[in-house]
Design an enzyme around this catalytic site. Structure first.
Site, short mmCIF file in Angstrom:
data_model
loop_
_atom_site.label_atom_id
_atom_site.label_comp_id
_atom_site.label_asym_id
_atom_site.label_seq_id
_atom_site.Cartn_x
_atom_site.Cartn_y
_atom_site.Cartn_z
N ASP A 1 9.18 2.81 2.02
CA ASP A 1 7.97 3.53 2.41
C ASP A 1 7.76 3.30 3.90
O ASP A 1 7.29 2.25 4.33
CB ASP A 1 6.78 3.01 1.59
CG ASP A 1 5.46 3.70 1.98
OD1 ASP A 1 5.41 4.34 3.04
OD2 ASP A 1 4.48 3.55 1.23
N LYS B 1 2.16 9.92 8.16
CA LYS B 1 1.34 9.58 9.32
C LYS B 1 1.76 10.20 10.66
O LYS B 1 1.28 11.24 11.04
CB LYS B 1 1.21 8.06 9.42
CG LYS B 1 0.35 7.49 8.28
CD LYS B 1 -0.16 6.11 8.54
CE LYS B 1 -1.28 5.74 7.58
NZ LYS B 1 -0.90 4.99 6.39
N PHE C 1 0.85 -1.20 0.00
CA PHE C 1 0.00 0.00 0.00
C PHE C 1 0.88 1.24 0.00
O PHE C 1 1.75 1.39 0.86
CB PHE C 1 -0.95 0.04 1.21
CG PHE C 1 -1.90 1.20 1.14
CD1 PHE C 1 -3.02 1.14 0.31
CD2 PHE C 1 -1.67 2.36 1.84
CE1 PHE C 1 -3.90 2.22 0.20
CE2 PHE C 1 -2.54 3.45 1.74
CZ PHE C 1 -3.66 3.38 0.92
C1 LIG Z 1 -1.11 5.25 4.98
C2 LIG Z 1 -0.03 4.86 4.05
C3 LIG Z 1 0.23 5.59 2.87
C4 LIG Z 1 -0.66 6.72 2.40
O1 LIG Z 1 -0.65 7.81 3.25
P1 LIG Z 1 -1.74 8.98 3.06
O2 LIG Z 1 -1.31 10.03 4.03
O3 LIG Z 1 -3.08 8.37 3.38
O4 LIG Z 1 -1.68 9.43 1.65
C5 LIG Z 1 1.32 5.23 2.11
N1 LIG Z 1 2.11 4.20 2.45
C6 LIG Z 1 1.88 3.47 3.56
C7 LIG Z 1 2.81 2.35 3.91
C8 LIG Z 1 0.80 3.76 4.39
O5 LIG Z 1 0.56 3.01 5.47
#
Ligand SMILES: *Cc1c(COP(=O)(O)O)cnc(C)c1O
Length: 389
Positions: free
Chosen positions: A213, A242, A127
């Site tokens: 990420d 986050k 994700f």
């Molecule tokens: C939540 C998340 C995202 C996306 O972040 P947003 O602030 O919602 O755009 C990207 N990568 C990972 C691993 C995430 O958990």
């Protein structure tokens, strides 16, 4: 019924106030938060030091523009680079934007090396966000459905499979690998301990950028400030968001070495990104996180919680696996269990999450007290036992 676009099947509760690991509705009823707004409020709700920083900055200066120097942005950037051993940072407003930055950086880096159709290796079950390029990188067909044509330039391989990536070594278009150190939305998937070091080695061999990420795993969540630190490797690019603002929207893309020199004036930008308001809070988050040794405490707390869940649920016929790293905990059942979220809310006044249909996911705030932790363990185990009885 609502003026809001129907993008979320919302639970029937609205919170008006928070304190530490608790949330309260308008009637003053309390819920225990074991999700932290999906790994955002790592330091809990209404944290005094963060509130002070925000309120002070709110009365001083909110926004100027990236047309001018922003000292708070420079300070936060320097602090993050120092802590992660990266060289430069670009601030934005979300995880998806941070990943967009990483994707654009990798493509431009490729073009600078004569690769006309740069390709990024991404993982199944991953994700990376909901904007078009981040969605294209995401390994979830359900999230992508109806949004084609997707952005090209990605090759997908299974997660935690070094051979699958090694097999791509002869592809001259590949410029980077984008990977989550632990897959969060993908069900708290923890790769083999050789995985990140193996990726680092393959990237070095092939001249690819290793891009991690850490939008969910970063800022102490896994028991290190950044999850890549568990593996004793250094990425070329890292994305954060986050918990960097504990609820104040802020994202960041950090880069190192030659990757840090790729973006230049005119090649990327943002109106809000890195404004004084967000960076002041980000600085307060970082100082609290480092100054109070939260990552170490998270590792200890996570270990104890994992033991507690295993003590009670291990060997239960419906429980497939109990896994975690720091305070990123997954309990995988042998059946879809999405309804546990609503049951926890109503029967236990507890906020939890279920991902990948069968994985109960817990992302508690670091400030959860010992008795609240016990309450969470008891409630989750009760729910799982009665649900699967
Ligand atoms: C939540 C998340 C995202 C996306 O972040 P947003 O602030 O919602 O755009 C990207 N990568 C990972 C691993 C995430 O958990």
């Amino acid at each position: 019924m609502s003026a809001l676009m129907n993008t979320y099947a919302r639970l029937p509760v609205a919170f008006v106030r928070g304190e530490g690991a608790q949330l309260f509705d308008a009637e003053g009823r309390a819920w225990l938060d074991a999700l932290s707004g999906i790994a955002v409020c790592n330091l809990g709700h209404a944290h005094p030091a963060l509130q002070d920083a925000l309120c002070d900055q709110a009365g001083t200066l909110w926004h100027t523009s990236n047309l001018y120097r922003i000292p708070l942005q420079e300070q936060l950037g320097e602090r993050l680079c120092q802590l992660s051993d990266m060289d430069r940072v670009f601030f934005c407003n979300s995880g998806a934007e941070a990943n967009e930055t990483a994707i654009k950086l990798a493509r431009r880096w490729g073009h600078q090396r004569g690769v006309d159709t740069p390709t990024i290796v991404v993982m199944e079950n991953s994700f990376h966000g909901r904007t078009l390029a981040a969605l294209s990188a995401t390994g979830n067909p359900k999230a992508q459905q109806g949004f084609g044509p997707l952005v090209e330039g990605f090759i997908r391989v299974p997660y935690d499979d070094l051979d699958a990536i090694d097999a791509l070594s002869s592809d001259p278009n590949i410029v980077a690998v984008l990977v989550e150190p632990v897959q969060g939305e993908g069900g708290v998937q923890i790769p083999d301990e050789d995985y990140l070091p193996g990726l680092r080695e393959l990237c070095d061999l092939n001249g690819w950028l290793l891009m991690v990420d850490e939008v969910q795993t970063g800022m102490g969540r896994t028991g290190e400030l950044f999850a890549f630190e568990h593996s004793d490797i250094q990425p070329d690019v890292m994305t954060l968001a986050k918990a960097l603002g504990n609820g104040m929207p802020i994202g960041a893309c950090l880069a190192r070495g030659k990757a840090a020199e790729v973006l230049v004036p005119g090649s990327h930008g943002t109106t809000f990104g890195g404004n004084p308001l967000a960076c002041r809070v980000g600085l307060a988050v970082v100082e609290e996180m480092v100054g109070q040794h939260w990552p170490r405490r998270v590792a200890e707390m996570g270990g104890r919680l994992l033991d507690a869940f295993r003590d009670r649920l291990e060997g239960h016929p419906a429980v497939r696996d109990i896994r975690g790293r720091g305070l990123m905990i997954g309990i995988e059942l042998d059946r879809p269990c999405g309804e546990l979220v609503g049951r926890a809310l109503e029967e236990k006044r507890l906020l939890i999450n279920v991902t990948r249909d069968t994985v109960v996911r817990l992302l508690p705030p670091f400030v959860m007290t010992a008795s609240q932790q016990q309450q969470m363990v008891d409630a989750v185990c009760d729910l799982i036992e009665s649900f699967t009885a």
